[in-house]
Design a protein around this motif. Structure first.
Motif, PDB file in Angstrom:
ATOM      1  N   SER A 253      56.961 -14.268 -15.021  1.00  0.00           N
ATOM      2  CA  SER A 253      56.723 -15.503 -15.360  1.00  0.00           C
ATOM      3  C   SER A 253      56.591 -15.791 -16.886  1.00  0.00           C
TER       4      SER A 253
ATOM      5  N   ALA B  22      54.601 -17.983 -18.007  1.00  0.00           N
ATOM      6  CA  ALA B  22      53.109 -18.163 -18.208  1.00  0.00           C
ATOM      7  C   ALA B  22      52.266 -16.980 -18.238  1.00  0.00           C
TER       8      ALA B  22
ATOM      9  N   ASN C  40      53.743 -31.782 -15.191  1.00  0.00           N
ATOM     10  CA  ASN C  40      54.817 -30.870 -15.682  1.00  0.00           C
ATOM     11  C   ASN C  40      54.663 -30.749 -17.187  1.00  0.00           C
TER      12      ASN C  40
ATOM     13  N   LYS D 255      52.798 -26.893 -17.283  1.00  0.00           N
ATOM     14  CA  LYS D 255      54.251 -25.843 -17.257  1.00  0.00           C
ATOM     15  C   LYS D 255      54.638 -25.581 -18.464  1.00  0.00           C
TER      16      LYS D 255
ATOM     17  N   TYR E  61      58.542 -26.836 -20.759  1.00  0.00           N
ATOM     18  CA  TYR E  61      58.893 -28.090 -20.280  1.00  0.00           C
ATOM     19  C   TYR E  61      58.924 -29.091 -21.393  1.00  0.00           C
TER      20      TYR E  61
ATOM     21  N   SER F  63      50.697 -27.294 -23.303  1.00  0.00           N
ATOM     22  CA  SER F  63      50.557 -26.753 -21.978  1.00  0.00           C
ATOM     23  C   SER F  63      50.358 -25.240 -22.296  1.00  0.00           C
TER      24      SER F  63
ATOM     25  N   ILE G 152      47.331 -24.365 -14.535  1.00  0.00           N
ATOM     26  CA  ILE G 152      48.684 -23.668 -14.248  1.00  0.00           C
ATOM     27  C   ILE G 152      48.559 -22.551 -13.412  1.00  0.00           C
TER      28      ILE G 152
ATOM     29  N   LYS H  91      53.900 -18.449 -11.065  1.00  0.00           N
ATOM     30  CA  LYS H  91      55.007 -19.607 -10.713  1.00  0.00           C
ATOM     31  C   LYS H  91      55.339 -20.518 -11.807  1.00  0.00           C
ATOM     32  N   ASN H  92      54.584 -20.320 -13.045  1.00  0.00           N
ATOM     33  CA  ASN H  92      54.775 -21.387 -13.988  1.00  0.00           C
ATOM     34  C   ASN H  92      54.742 -22.741 -13.474  1.00  0.00           C
ATOM     35  N   LYS H  93      53.816 -22.914 -12.581  1.00  0.00           N
ATOM     36  CA  LYS H  93      53.934 -24.214 -11.898  1.00  0.00           C
ATOM     37  C   LYS H  93      52.691 -25.019 -11.963  1.00  0.00           C
ATOM     38  N   PRO H  94      52.551 -26.272 -11.919  1.00  0.00           N
ATOM     39  CA  PRO H  94      51.152 -27.094 -12.114  1.00  0.00           C
ATOM     40  C   PRO H  94      50.659 -26.983 -10.776  1.00  0.00           C
TER      41      PRO H  94
END
Lengths: 598, 368
Positions: free
Chosen positions: A35, A37, A141, A145, A148, A167, A200, A204-207
């Motif tokens: 990922s 992140a 996001n 993320k 983005y 981010s 973060i 998954k690089n998701k919030p």
């Protein structure tokens, strides 16, 4: 690591060939997507988070850049409130912090209860803007993320480019303190403000939403960000203070109110009340497109023939030029883009190089403007002479760009040592890697001696001077991802040189005049020093009375003045440096001003 | 100062006043004041072959009060004022003392002594007087004397006459005082021998050459001081005896030491008339001697060659004498120089037993 494993696999394969399952299956279990992140977690230096000092600056920088971009896009004159709070243990500092807050923050002075006195080098960055705000759905996001954003896919002059900045700062804070980033945003007076606490999920690089609520915020619209991070605050050289001051020079329409960790307040007021002209988004220029991108564009285009693809998806390509390109590339114009082979794409790229195509349009660039840049210099640097120029647009690799330069000479600047160089890219100050930057190189290679400054060969000029260079472009070529130095394209170097030379010529007449005046003044002082001695000697020689001696001195002054002309024009022309505007005030000044306003 | 042009002290003081008045009245007329003095340089002298000295030709230097000259202008005026004071109080100040007095003048003070000396020289030339008449005396020693001479001086306290016998200094010598105007002489010597180096002087004193040759020995120690020049001049004029000058065989010995003693210098042209010794003859080492005596030599340095060229081109005295021109050209061609002491090659006393007797006897080996 990967290489090592690869070797291992080969040896195993050859020796244990009788093993039931190929070893590749085992390895496959470990092979998975990295990922972004996660990648960043391990390579934070790539984005400017190498060390605590730089991390603090980068965080402020990303936050300010974002705020300014947002405001300008919404056509709002930006007003930014920045506060850096020292969360470390030193008690006396803590006291000052509280003091600073009462001075600065007018609403919601939430005292940071969670100050834990055991951490050192821990800071909280609080930044608040009067921008358009962010719709509720997008907040997680944008801040939690990586990669983005709205800017990456457009060819338009922006401060940020990759959508990685804010981010990344949030992630850095999360990694070093474990604290979530805290966002408050409001999009209109009618709707409520939304408050988020975000982390973060690096895999998954998701919030990951920690907390979410509606809050009262008596502001029409805007965004407030709070990030806790490990950092180091320093003044001087590459400091937050310096960065803000330079931002104020290149963005004279911006107001910044800043409270430092020592609770010292600085106000950088705006000098112009108009927003810079909005920059237009443009299509790519054929000369700036390489093979890979060409193939991708051919694949996604909606055009039905290569000719119309060239015509519609690029700037400066009319139907005639499109035909010409096809001819030069020996590709039938009626070919369907989706069916174009790799070879064809390559031939098109070559064909473009053979075809004469107009330079890209330049309305995608919004320079500061010579006048505004001069105003910016005037309000932030106490000098005697100011000059600024904006060059007409030029092109490198199909990307249009504009170079602007300015000088501030004399005044309260240090007369010893090298002149200061301030570098800007799309209005953002560049503080690191001056040595590797095309700006520094171009200034060093310019002959400043002919403009009245001293300079040793191949280095920066000497003397009380600040030289500003700004490059504005839809795509500024940096030497690295951390956006610290501008790459040495010959076209860019040439433009920078022409720009600083133009400033230099303006400067030289002033410097010369001033030198002449100083020399004349010195001569006069010299004569006037000795007039009394002539009077004394004559008085002694001729036993003159005091009255007669005075007369002699008066007459001598007259005689010399007649000979040299009056000393009237010789007053050094004091700059139109505006004391009020530049109230780069300490706390006291700021307080006084506030009181007056009340 | 002797001779027709001698001025009384009060004259000098009123002359100073006159110049000051000139400056003052110019200022009252709202015009730039000026100070005018003869140009002190070799380019402004002519060789007066009748009387045998350098005299001033007409060029003058005008110092107008401008930015560049304001400081010197003030300094010269202050120096004049100091001089007037000294004259009126019948006092003296040495050149060094004058320099220190200037330290009271704030910005107008002299930084180094050569500056104050030069201002002094300017005033001298402006007034056409000797600096002693301005109340300034030099620091430097006059030179040393030994041999058949009695100097008649006065006791500074009682005013009684003092007779100083220069034969009675043993291995030492009589020192020429800074001011020599009041001295009188008694001598039966046949000539005065003026010697460049103290070393050679010592050798001749030690072996009592003066007794053997019936002469007076004077050590100049390089370029002779004004007192030394005046002493030799007075002595040779009063007693009508010739002066022989014994220097190294190099351009400095010829052009600086001998020339200055005989005809004076460009810098002090306004007083050369009283400080020259027209009666002097050169018996030092000539290029001819270097060859004849096969003397050990040193190569000429760049400065030596430059000096020769300069003498040939600019010095009116050298230009007047074909023999000197020839000698200098010869030295330049030989590219060497020889010191007085080089004669020791033929034995330490060769100079006494051979060189000097032969030289003095044979006029043809001299240079004018």
């Amino acid at each position: 690591m990967a290489k090592k494993k690869g070797k291992k696999r080969q040896t195993k394969k050859s020796t244990n060939s009788n093993k039931k399952r190929p070893i590749a299956h085992e390895l496959a279990k470990k092979q998975r997507e990295i990922s972004v992140a996660e990648f960043f977690e391990k390579n934070r230096h790539l984005l400017g988070f190498d060390n605590p000092k730089k991390a603090l600056l980068t965080t402020v920088k990303e936050a300010v850049d974002n705020a300014l971009d947002a405001c300008e896009e919404a056509k709002i004159l930006p007003e930014i409130n920045l506060q850096i709070v020292d969360l470390s243990s030193k008690p006396e500092v803590k006291k000052e912090v509280e003091e600073g807050q009462t001075v600065l923050v007018t609403e919601e002075t939430e005292k940071p209860e969670d100050i834990k006195p055991k951490y050192e080098d821990r800071y909280r960055v609080i930044i608040e803007d009067n921008g358009p705000g962010i719709v509720k759905k997008q907040i997680p996001n944008i801040f939690a993320k990586l990669l983005y954003g709205s800017k990456f896919h457009t060819l338009k002059q922006n401060r940020g480019q990759q959508g990685i900045g804010i981010s990344a700062a949030a992630l850095y804070g999360q990694l070093t303190t474990g604290k979530p980033v805290r966002i408050t945003s409001k999009i209109s007076p009618k709707s409520p403000a939304h408050y988020y606490e975000l982390k973060i999920d690096t895999q998954k690089n998701k919030p990951e939403i920690i907390k979410e609520k509606k809050v009262e915020w008596n502001k029409e619209h805007g965004t407030k960000i709070e990030i806790d991070l490990e950092g180091k605050y320093q003044s001087g050289g590459k400091s937050v203070d310096r960065y803000l001051k330079q931002t104020a020079i290149a963005n004279p329409h911006v107001t910044i109110i800043y409270a430092s960790p020592q609770a010292k307040q600085m106000v950088f007021p705006s000098a112009v009340k108009e927003l810079p002209e909005e920059s237009k988004e443009i299509k790519p220029h054929p000369l700036g497109v390489e093979l890979g991108r060409m193939i991708k564009m051919l694949n996604i285009t909606k055009a039905r023939t290569v000719a119309s693809f060239l015509h519609s998806d690029f700037s400066r390509v009319g139907s005639g030029t499109a035909k010409k390109i096809c001819e030069n590339a020996s590709v039938p114009p009626k070919t369907k883009p989706k069916k174009a082979t790799r070879e064809m794409a390559e031939r098109i790229v070559h064909g473009i190089k053979k075809t004469r195509i107009m330079n890209p349009p330049t309305n995608c660039i919004s320079p500061i403007g010579a006048e505004a840049l001069e105003k910016g210099l005037k309000k932030e640097i106490k000098a005697e002479f100011y000059a600024a120029v904006t060059r007409s647009p030029a092109v490198y690799r199909g990307n249009p760009f504009v170079i602007e330069a300015g000088v501030a000479y004399g005044g309260e600047q240090n007369p010893e040592g090298k002149s200061k160089v301030l570098r800007f890219a799309n209005r953002v100050p560049l503080l690191y890697q001056p040595g590797g930057c095309a700006v520094t190189q171009s200034i060093s290679e310019t002959n400043w001696r002919s403009y009245g400054l001293s300079q040793s060969r191949g280095s920066l000029p000497q003397g009380p001077c600040t030289i500003v260079v700004h490059i504005a472009s839809v795509w500024v070529p940096f030497t690295s991802e951390s956006k610290e130095a501008i790459a040495h394209y010959p076209e860019i170097v040439k433009e920078i040189k022409l720009a600083v030379q133009e400033c230099g010529r303006k400067l030289s007449s002033y410097v010369r005049k001033k030198k002449k005046i100083v020399a004349e003044k010195k001569k006069r002082d010299y004569i006037e020093t000795y007039i009394p001695h002539i009077g004394d000697a004559l008085k002694e020689l001729l036993s003159l009375k005091v009255k007669d001696k005075k007369k002699v001195e008066k007459l001598l002054k007259k005689i010399l003045e007649k000979k040299r002309g009056k000393l009237k024009n010789i007053k050094v022309h004091k700059a139109d440096f505006d004391e009020n505007l530049a109230l780069e005030g300490d706390k006291k000044n700021a307080r006084k001003k506030e009181k007056k306003e009340e | 100062m002797p001779g027709k042009k001698k001025r009384k002290k009060s004259d000098v003081s009123s002359e100073i006043k006159k110049v000051a008045k000139g400056v003052y009245s110019k200022i009252l007329k709202k015009k730039q004041p000026e100070l005018e003095s003869p140009l002190r340089s070799l380019s402004n002298v002519e060789y007066n072959s009748d009387d045998g000295y350098f005299e001033l030709s007409g060029k003058t230097k005008k110092r107008t009060l401008t930015a560049a000259s304001a400081k010197t202008f003030a300094q010269i005026l202050r120096m004049m004022s100091l001089s007037k004071n000294l004259i009126e109080k019948d006092d003296i100040a040495s050149k060094r003392e004058a320099y220190y007095i200037s330290k009271n003048w704030d910005e107008a003070r002299f930084k180094e002594q050569p500056e104050s000396d030069s201002a002094m020289d300017d005033i001298e030339a402006m007034m056409m007087v000797n600096r002693e008449q301005l109340g300034f005396i030099p620091e430097e020693k006059g030179g040393e004397v030994a041999g058949k001479l009695k100097v008649i001086d006065k006791d500074p306290d009682t005013g009684k006459q003092l007779k100083i016998d220069c034969t009675k200094f043993g291995s030492g010598a009589y020192s020429i005082p800074i001011s020599v105007e009041h001295l009188k002489f008694e001598t039966k010597a046949k000539f005065v021998l003026a010697i460049e180096t103290a070393g050679m002087f010592q050798r001749l004193v030690k072996h009592k050459y003066w007794k053997k040759a019936n002469c007076i020995l004077v050590s100049m120690g390089g370029v002779p001081t004004r007192a030394c020049r005046r002493f030799i001049r007075k002595l040779s004029e009063d007693k009508k005896i010739p002066v022989y000058v014994f220097t190294d065989g190099d351009p400095y010995g010829y052009g600086s030491i001998y020339r200055t003693l005989k005809v004076g210098s460009g810098n002090a042209a306004h007083i050369n008339e009283f400080f020259c010794v027209p009666n002097a003859h050169f018996i030092g080492i000539t290029p001819q001697d270097i060859e004849e005596y096969k003397l050990p030599t040193h190569p000429l340095k760049d400065v030596d060659i430059k000096k020769i060229k300069d003498l040939l081109k600019n010095d009116p005295f050298i230009q007047h004498h074909a023999k000197w021109k020839k000698a200098l050209k010869k030295l330049k061609a030989m590219k060497v120089r020889a010191e007085q002491q080089a004669l020791a090659k033929h034995g330490l006393n060769f100079v006494i037993s051979d060189y000097l007797p032969k030289k003095i006897k044979n006029r043809k080996t001299w240079l004018p």
